[in-house]
Design an enzyme around this catalytic site. Structure first.
Site, PDB file in Angstrom:
ATOM      1  N   GLU A  75      46.204   0.326 -65.053  1.00 40.78           N
ATOM      2  CA  GLU A  75      46.906   1.285 -64.206  1.00 40.78           C
ATOM      3  C   GLU A  75      46.152   1.561 -62.915  1.00 40.78           C
ATOM      4  O   GLU A  75      46.745   1.735 -61.855  1.00 40.78           O
ATOM      5  CB  GLU A  75      47.142   2.583 -64.981  1.00 40.78           C
ATOM      6  CG  GLU A  75      48.139   2.394 -66.107  1.00 40.78           C
ATOM      7  CD  GLU A  75      48.051   3.447 -67.202  1.00 40.78           C
ATOM      8  OE1 GLU A  75      48.850   4.382 -67.164  1.00 40.78           O
ATOM      9  OE2 GLU A  75      47.180   3.332 -68.081  1.00 40.78           O
ATOM     10  N   ARG A  82      46.417   9.326 -59.300  1.00 33.56           N
ATOM     11  CA  ARG A  82      47.449   9.272 -60.327  1.00 33.56           C
ATOM     12  C   ARG A  82      48.063  10.661 -60.455  1.00 33.56           C
ATOM     13  O   ARG A  82      47.352  11.662 -60.575  1.00 33.56           O
ATOM     14  CB  ARG A  82      46.837   8.881 -61.667  1.00 33.56           C
ATOM     15  CG  ARG A  82      47.833   8.996 -62.784  1.00 33.56           C
ATOM     16  CD  ARG A  82      47.193   8.746 -64.128  1.00 33.56           C
ATOM     17  NE  ARG A  82      48.208   8.858 -65.158  1.00 33.56           N
ATOM     18  CZ  ARG A  82      48.035   9.527 -66.293  1.00 33.56           C
ATOM     19  NH1 ARG A  82      46.907  10.137 -66.533  1.00 33.56           N
ATOM     20  NH2 ARG A  82      48.989   9.584 -67.176  1.00 33.56           N
ATOM     21  N   HIS A 128      54.043   6.608 -68.542  1.00 34.21           N
ATOM     22  CA  HIS A 128      53.325   5.325 -68.516  1.00 34.21           C
ATOM     23  C   HIS A 128      53.983   4.326 -67.572  1.00 34.21           C
ATOM     24  O   HIS A 128      53.850   3.116 -67.749  1.00 34.21           O
ATOM     25  CB  HIS A 128      53.284   4.671 -69.922  1.00 34.21           C
ATOM     26  CG  HIS A 128      52.666   5.522 -70.982  1.00 34.21           C
ATOM     27  ND1 HIS A 128      53.224   5.687 -72.221  1.00 34.21           N
ATOM     28  CD2 HIS A 128      51.529   6.254 -70.990  1.00 34.21           C
ATOM     29  CE1 HIS A 128      52.468   6.477 -72.962  1.00 34.21           C
ATOM     30  NE2 HIS A 128      51.427   6.844 -72.224  1.00 34.21           N
TER      31      HIS A 128
END
Lengths: 403, 290
Positions: free
Chosen positions: A385, A91, A180
């Site tokens: 996620e 990420r 996000h």
């Protein structure tokens, strides 16, 4: 294919190991307090006992080495050797304008992520440490980077530009990037799937309400506007962040209170939001408790939070000239029955009809909370996620391998 | 060198400021004072300073605890052997500083940088009290340390390139301040210029050219100084300003450094500025102008 998903912060590192044949999680865990002599590794192998190990982990390379030895551990491990991990997904918070989608890590990608340090000084350097640490420990294993900002790169100029001198955009890329993105993308697709309709036919408003909170208008399957701006400070009122305010307040307060840039940044990011108004907590659960006891500051904090969220939903309905689906996700969005109740009961003008009983059900599954007659489908969809990162990594590495 | 643990000798105003700033940057600090009482006092003062920042929203309560938690209280030099750098901040007394450096030289491995926060003493002279003068360097922070992002890095005659480069990297990358390279000279750049400005303001006052308020406004508003020269003197401490001027006067022998009679009189009267509540202006106990 087994994929390791890494979310590296400056002093912490979260990981999940996926088996992509059935998208199951083999193990997940967290390394905290990296850089100190008493770092904590918490490892949760699927179907086995959770283990905690305290040791000295001074930097990310050691952290990943510890994670790998935990994953291959005789007793707590879930794989027999590191070679079983065929790809790593990371990420990364900020992809700037360069990354409109997830990407394979190569020299050019690394250079670009480094160039973006300036836009995300707190986050991108940590991601870079994670990438380097994985490279060192697993040389030759393909790595993929997945960006929080990428999903919002489809926003049109009219959404992402600020009405300030253009030169600031040209020189410093001052614009809206949002955040996000991985979550908004995941829940909007999951919503279409849940409703069994093509995402292109839906106008969706996704509300990611956690410690940080942002809201996105999704049309044609693309983000067309989102509430967080150049930094995650803009938009909704949050736990400790102010969200939208008149920018003239900043120099005014700096002058009156003789604040430095650091102090005013800290004030808006860490001392504002629910915490500032309630005076007791940044946690929605405690605010709700306070409100239920009739505590006036908590009640006001809740009211402001709800009111601002509702205004944003209204403005995104206006942006898309309508709304078919409203999705709630993340900590508060998935769990605060009272927040959803209060917001949705005042969106009847849009044709929203809340089913109070369905709204009260607690579950880890995607679910509908609007009535059958509601003109707008309202869904609660737990975000994931890490799964998006694993899927993107899987897709990109497969494509690279087949070339 | 991986800078993780830094020793700070002396818990006065500068020592407190440096220890607090280093801990706020995430470094472990060993703060050294002569007695447990002095140490406790310094530590409390750091707590007070953090409380002030908390009031101004600069940090959170959790951050305050983390910062204080990184500061370890030490009364014996021997405990500094594990430090990756030591910064000395005791009073501007050459002999006392030489003794500190001679002791540090015994305790710290020969590759560890020993820095002095001196604002005017000779680094070469300090270094001469050690066996490894190449690792001795000056690192002059400016008060208030957490807010002023400039450090003068001073090279003594024997300071090695490696010591300088590592110190510069420490200043710019670890504590994120601008480091300027200065060769040894009384008052370096910052103290020499600011003391002369203050001294000139004192002459203006003495000659009756303008009132203290107007002198300060001239520089503050006219030339965008945060504080005027007289308020600056109050904040530095009039005794420190006087001492610095006297030292430069002695070293250079030039009349322009001769301290104004005004400041001498005020120091003799014990009217030292913010720390005594009154200098050219009056201050409350938080150091704010009344």
């Amino acid at each position: 294919m087994k994929i390791l998903v890494i979310n590296a912060g400056s002093s912490s590192l979260k990981y999940q190991l996926y088996n992509m044949t059935d998208e199951s999680v083999l193990a997940k865990g967290l390394v905290e307090r990296i850089g100190m002599d008493s770092s904590i590794l918490t490892h949760k192998p699927a179907g086995k006992q959770e283990v905690t190990e305290v040791s000295e982990i001074l930097e990310h390379i050691t952290a990943i080495r510890k994670v790998l030895s935990m994953l291959t551990h005789e007793e707590h491990g879930v794989i027999s050797s590191i070679e079983e991990i065929q790809a790593v997904g990371h990420r990364v918070v900020h992809g700037g304008e360069s990354f409109k989608a997830s990407a394979l890590v190569d020299e050019a990608a690394k250079k670009e992520i480094r160039r973006l340090f300036d836009l995300a000084p707190l986050h991108n350097p940590a991601s870079m440490m994670g990438i380097k640490a994985a490279e060192t420990n697993m040389p030759g294993i393909p790595q993929v980077v997945v960006f929080d900002t990428a999903f919002h790169q489809t926003m049109p100029e009219k959404s992402y530009l600020y009405a300030i001198p253009r030169v600031l955009y040209n020189k410093y890329k001052v614009r809206r990037y949002g955040a996000h993105g991985t979550s908004h993308e995941y829940v909007s697709h999951a919503a279409a799937q849940f409703l069994d309709k093509p995402i292109e036919d839906l106008k969706i408003i996704t509300c990611h309400i956690g410690n940080g909170a942002s809201i996105t208008a999704v049309q044609n399957g693309e983000s067309i506007d989102t509430s967080m701006g150049m930094t995650p400070l803009e938009g909704l009122m949050m736990g400790t962040r102010s969200g939208d305010l008149d920018p003239a307040i900043v120099p005014y307060v700096m002058n009156k209170e003789e604040l430095t840039v650091n102090e005013v940044n800290s004030m808006l990011n860490k001392h504002s939001g629910l915490l500032a108004i309630s005076g007791i907590s940044s946690d929605m659960r405690e605010i709700t408790e306070g409100m239920e006891k009739g505590e006036p500051h908590s009640t006001l904090a809740f009211d402001m939070y709800e009111y601002r969220l509702r205004k944003y939903i209204g403005s995104y309905a206006a942006a898309m000239n309508g709304v078919d689906v409203i999705v709630f996700t993340a900590g508060v969005g998935e769990n605060s029955i009272v927040l959803r109740d209060r917001v949705l009961k005042q969106l009847t003008y849009l044709g929203v009809e809340l089913d109070e009983e369905l709204n009260k059900i607690r579950s880890g599954d995607p679910r509908r909370i609007s009535t059958m007659n509601s003109k707008v489908e309202v869904l609660v969809i737990p975000t994931n996620e890490e799964l998006v990162i694993a899927r993107d990594t899987h897709r990109i590495v497969n494509a690279a391998n087949s070339q | 060198m991986n800078f993780k643990k830094i020793g700070v000798i002396g818990g006065g105003t500068m020592g407190q400021g440096i220890a607090e700033m280093l801990a706020a940057k995430g470094l472990d600090v060993m703060l050294v004072e002569k007695t447990p009482e002095k140490l406790e006092y310094s530590y409390d003062m750091i707590g007070t300073s953090l409380d002030k920042q908390l009031e101004k929203w600069g940090i959170t309560l959790a951050e305050k605890k983390l910062i204080l938690g990184r500061i370890q209280k030490v009364t014996h030099f021997a405990e500094l052997s594990g430090c990756d750098m030591v910064i000395e901040t005791i009073t501007e007394d050459l002999e006392a500083k030489r003794q500190v450096f001679a002791q540090l030289d015994q305790v710290c491995p020969s590759h560890i940088i020993l820095a002095s926060n001196t604002s005017s003493l000779s680094l070469t002279e300090l270094a001469s009290s050690t066996m490894y003068p190449e690792r001795v360097i000056g690192m002059h922070f400016i008060h208030p340390v957490s807010k002023v992002d400039l450090v003068e890095i001073i090279r003594g005659l024997k300071t090695s390139d490696n010591t300088f480069n590592e110190t510069k990297r420490f200043v710019e990358e670890i504590v994120e301040k601008k480091g300027i390279m200065v060769f040894e000279s009384p008052g370096f750049v910052s103290s020499r210029m600011i003391c002369l400005l203050i001294n000139e303001a004192l002459h203006l006052l003495q000659e009756g050219v303008a009132s203290p308020e107007d002198i300060d406004d001239a520089m503050r508003i006219g030339y965008s100084f945060q504080h005027g020269p007289l308020e600056m003197a109050d904040r530095f401490g009039l005794d420190s300003v006087l001492a610095a001027l006297e030292r430069m006067f002695r070293e250079f022998g030039e009349l322009k450094y001769r301290p104004s009679i005004v400041i001498k009189k005020m120091v003799r009267a014990g009217q030292l500025g913010v720390k005594t509540g009154e200098g050219f202006f009056k201050y409350d106990k938080d150091g704010d102008r009344i």
